[in-house]
Design a protein around this motif. Structure first.
Motif, mmCIF file in Angstrom:
data_model
loop_
_atom_site.group_PDB
_atom_site.id
_atom_site.type_symbol
_atom_site.label_atom_id
_atom_site.label_comp_id
_atom_site.label_asym_id
_atom_site.label_seq_id
_atom_site.Cartn_x
_atom_site.Cartn_y
_atom_site.Cartn_z
ATOM 1 N N ILE A 82 0.844 -1.190 0.000
ATOM 2 C CA ILE A 82 0.000 0.000 0.000
ATOM 3 C C ILE A 82 0.883 1.245 0.000
ATOM 4 N N ASP A 83 0.593 2.160 -0.919
ATOM 5 C CA ASP A 83 1.245 3.466 -0.976
ATOM 6 C C ASP A 83 0.237 4.511 -0.532
ATOM 7 N N ILE A 84 0.622 5.347 0.434
ATOM 8 C CA ILE A 84 -0.234 6.412 0.938
ATOM 9 C C ILE A 84 0.569 7.704 0.946
ATOM 10 N N SER A 85 0.002 8.753 0.383
ATOM 11 C CA SER A 85 0.722 10.021 0.332
ATOM 12 C C SER A 85 1.050 10.506 1.743
ATOM 13 N N GLU A 86 2.120 11.240 1.860
ATOM 14 C CA GLU A 86 2.649 11.638 3.166
ATOM 15 C C GLU A 86 1.721 12.621 3.871
ATOM 16 N N GLY A 87 1.567 12.419 5.187
ATOM 17 C CA GLY A 87 0.754 13.316 5.998
ATOM 18 C C GLY A 87 1.422 13.564 7.339
ATOM 19 N N GLU A 88 0.675 14.154 8.261
ATOM 20 C CA GLU A 88 1.220 14.481 9.575
ATOM 21 C C GLU A 88 1.336 13.262 10.479
ATOM 22 N N HIS A 89 0.497 12.230 10.218
ATOM 23 C CA HIS A 89 0.443 11.101 11.149
ATOM 24 C C HIS A 89 0.035 9.839 10.406
ATOM 25 N N PHE A 90 0.596 8.698 10.838
ATOM 26 C CA PHE A 90 0.245 7.380 10.307
ATOM 27 C C PHE A 90 0.373 6.374 11.445
ATOM 28 N N ALA A 91 -0.691 5.610 11.692
ATOM 29 C CA ALA A 91 -0.631 4.584 12.741
ATOM 30 C C ALA A 91 -1.612 3.466 12.422
ATOM 31 N N ARG A 92 -1.193 2.230 12.666
ATOM 32 C CA ARG A 92 -2.069 1.070 12.483
ATOM 33 C C ARG A 92 -2.698 0.683 13.823
ATOM 34 N N VAL A 93 -4.000 0.321 13.778
ATOM 35 C CA VAL A 93 -4.712 -0.145 14.972
ATOM 36 C C VAL A 93 -5.581 -1.327 14.579
ATOM 37 N N ASP A 94 -5.918 -2.167 15.558
ATOM 38 C CA ASP A 94 -6.793 -3.306 15.287
ATOM 39 C C ASP A 94 -8.176 -2.847 14.867
ATOM 40 N N ALA A 95 -8.789 -3.587 13.949
ATOM 41 C CA ALA A 95 -10.158 -3.296 13.523
ATOM 42 C C ALA A 95 -11.141 -4.046 14.412
ATOM 43 N N HIS A 96 -12.428 -3.949 14.091
ATOM 44 C CA HIS A 96 -13.504 -4.533 14.904
ATOM 45 C C HIS A 96 -13.274 -6.030 15.106
ATOM 46 N N ASP A 97 -13.367 -6.477 16.350
ATOM 47 C CA ASP A 97 -13.147 -7.886 16.726
ATOM 48 C C ASP A 97 -11.779 -8.396 16.282
ATOM 49 N N GLU A 98 -10.837 -7.478 16.061
ATOM 50 C CA GLU A 98 -9.469 -7.808 15.672
ATOM 51 C C GLU A 98 -9.401 -8.567 14.344
ATOM 52 N N ILE A 99 -10.387 -8.335 13.482
ATOM 53 C CA ILE A 99 -10.347 -8.877 12.123
ATOM 54 C C ILE A 99 -9.911 -7.752 11.201
ATOM 55 N N GLY A 100 -8.677 -7.839 10.718
ATOM 56 C CA GLY A 100 -8.113 -6.786 9.900
ATOM 57 C C GLY A 100 -7.557 -5.638 10.723
ATOM 58 N N GLU A 101 -7.063 -4.643 10.019
ATOM 59 C CA GLU A 101 -6.485 -3.458 10.659
ATOM 60 C C GLU A 101 -7.070 -2.188 10.060
ATOM 61 N N ARG A 102 -7.075 -1.142 10.864
ATOM 62 C CA ARG A 102 -7.404 0.196 10.402
ATOM 63 C C ARG A 102 -6.132 1.036 10.415
ATOM 64 N N ILE A 103 -6.152 2.119 9.651
ATOM 65 C CA ILE A 103 -5.016 3.044 9.597
ATOM 66 C C ILE A 103 -5.514 4.438 9.934
ATOM 67 N N TRP A 104 -4.901 5.042 10.950
ATOM 68 C CA TRP A 104 -5.187 6.444 11.284
ATOM 69 C C TRP A 104 -4.243 7.337 10.495
ATOM 70 N N LEU A 105 -4.810 8.353 9.850
ATOM 71 C CA LEU A 105 -4.032 9.364 9.157
ATOM 72 C C LEU A 105 -4.430 10.746 9.658
ATOM 73 N N ARG A 106 -3.496 11.657 9.589
ATOM 74 C CA ARG A 106 -3.776 13.085 9.788
ATOM 75 C C ARG A 106 -3.232 13.760 8.550
ATOM 76 N N ILE A 107 -4.135 14.362 7.755
ATOM 77 C CA ILE A 107 -3.701 14.798 6.430
ATOM 78 C C ILE A 107 -4.362 16.111 6.038
ATOM 79 N N GLN A 108 -3.647 16.879 5.223
ATOM 80 C CA GLN A 108 -4.187 18.079 4.585
ATOM 81 C C GLN A 108 -3.740 18.074 3.136
ATOM 82 N N GLY A 109 -4.630 18.514 2.240
ATOM 83 C CA GLY A 109 -4.302 18.496 0.823
ATOM 84 C C GLY A 109 -4.766 17.199 0.173
ATOM 85 N N GLN A 110 -3.997 16.727 -0.814
ATOM 86 C CA GLN A 110 -4.391 15.552 -1.582
ATOM 87 C C GLN A 110 -3.975 14.263 -0.887
#
Length: 258
Positions: A38-66
């Motif tokens: 996965i390629d994600i454009s650069e932002g202020e913040h990037f962090a992985r966390v567990d998704a619901h019932d620990e099936i898969g992961e979510r990604i937190w971003l803090r971003i401005q612009g594109q």
């Protein structure tokens, strides 16, 4: 069955915005992630966390612009496939604790308002036979109409209007199943056969002591779905949740047999 997945997102954020992503195929026993990037454009913040019932992961971003996202994966589907028709309902008092939340009404699935309808329409059927009859009822009574619903549409509104897209089919299916005392949840998936190709939503029902994917649209088969995540309804499994204003520039999903 092996799937080749390619998802691309292009969004614009005028102000610094917190964004929660869930679009990667989950690394779980029923499917093997053979390759992923996965390629994600650069932002202020990037962090992985567990998704619901620990099936898969979510990604937190803090971003401005594109925000540009390019995700590719090859996933081998290895789940055991069982015909739901003959599977029994697990009595509520014998349900595992983690399934109990999926008996309850939720934001998009007001199952407590459907018990009279379910008893009248499906009361003669039990277990998997009832679930398959519900799947067939939803499939035959709804029309797949892009744009017929929005992010606020509930299963009750879909039941009245008799049209919607995949998440509306899944919400109504889940609602009917829960009204029968059978746990049901929403699964976001990548799937072959979906037209137009996009992130897909299906129901997952608990029968015979196991979870089984059921697509009331009829477009996707359980053997050809790669699970992204699960939740009570679509609010738990959105591929992108923005805590601020967002503009969609473009978005595409492609799923092929690898």
């Amino acid at each position: 069955m092996k799937l080749a997945i390619h998802a691309q997102l292009d969004y614009q954020f005028e102000h610094p915005t917190d964004v929660l992503l869930q679009l990667e195929a989950a690394a779980i026993p029923e499917q093997q992630i053979e390759a992923a990037h996965i390629d994600i454009s650069e932002g202020e913040h990037f962090a992985r966390v567990d998704a619901h019932d620990e099936i898969g992961e979510r990604i937190w971003l803090r971003i401005q612009g594109q925000l540009l996202i390019d995700y590719k994966a090859t996933v081998s589907i290895e789940r055991l496939l069982t015909d739901c028709l003959a599977l029994p309902k697990v009595p509520p008092h014998q349900l595992p604790g983690e399934t109990v939340q999926y008996l309850m009404a939720s934001r998009y699935c007001p199952s407590d308002q459907f018990q009279c309808f379910v008893d009248a329409e499906f009361g003669r059927l039990q277990g998997g036979e009832r679930v398959i009859a519900m799947r067939d009822w939803v499939h035959s009574h709804l029309s797949y109409v892009p744009g017929a619903s929005d992010s606020d549409t509930t299963a009750l509104e879909t039941f009245v209007k008799r049209q919607g897209v995949c998440r509306d089919y899944a919400h109504l299916m889940i609602t009917l199943v829960r009204a029968s005392g059978i746990p049901a949840r929403l699964a976001s998936v990548y799937a072959l056969g979906v037209e137009p190709q996009d992130f897909h939503a299906v129901a997952e029902v608990f029968l015979g002591g196991e979870w089984h994917l059921v697509d009331a649209t009829g477009m996707a088969k359980e053997a050809a779905m790669a699970k992204i995540g699960i939740g009570r309804d679509a609010a738990d499994v959105a591929f992108l949740t923005a805590y601020g204003l967002a503009r969609v520039n473009s978005q595409s999903v492609r799923v092929d047999a690898a």
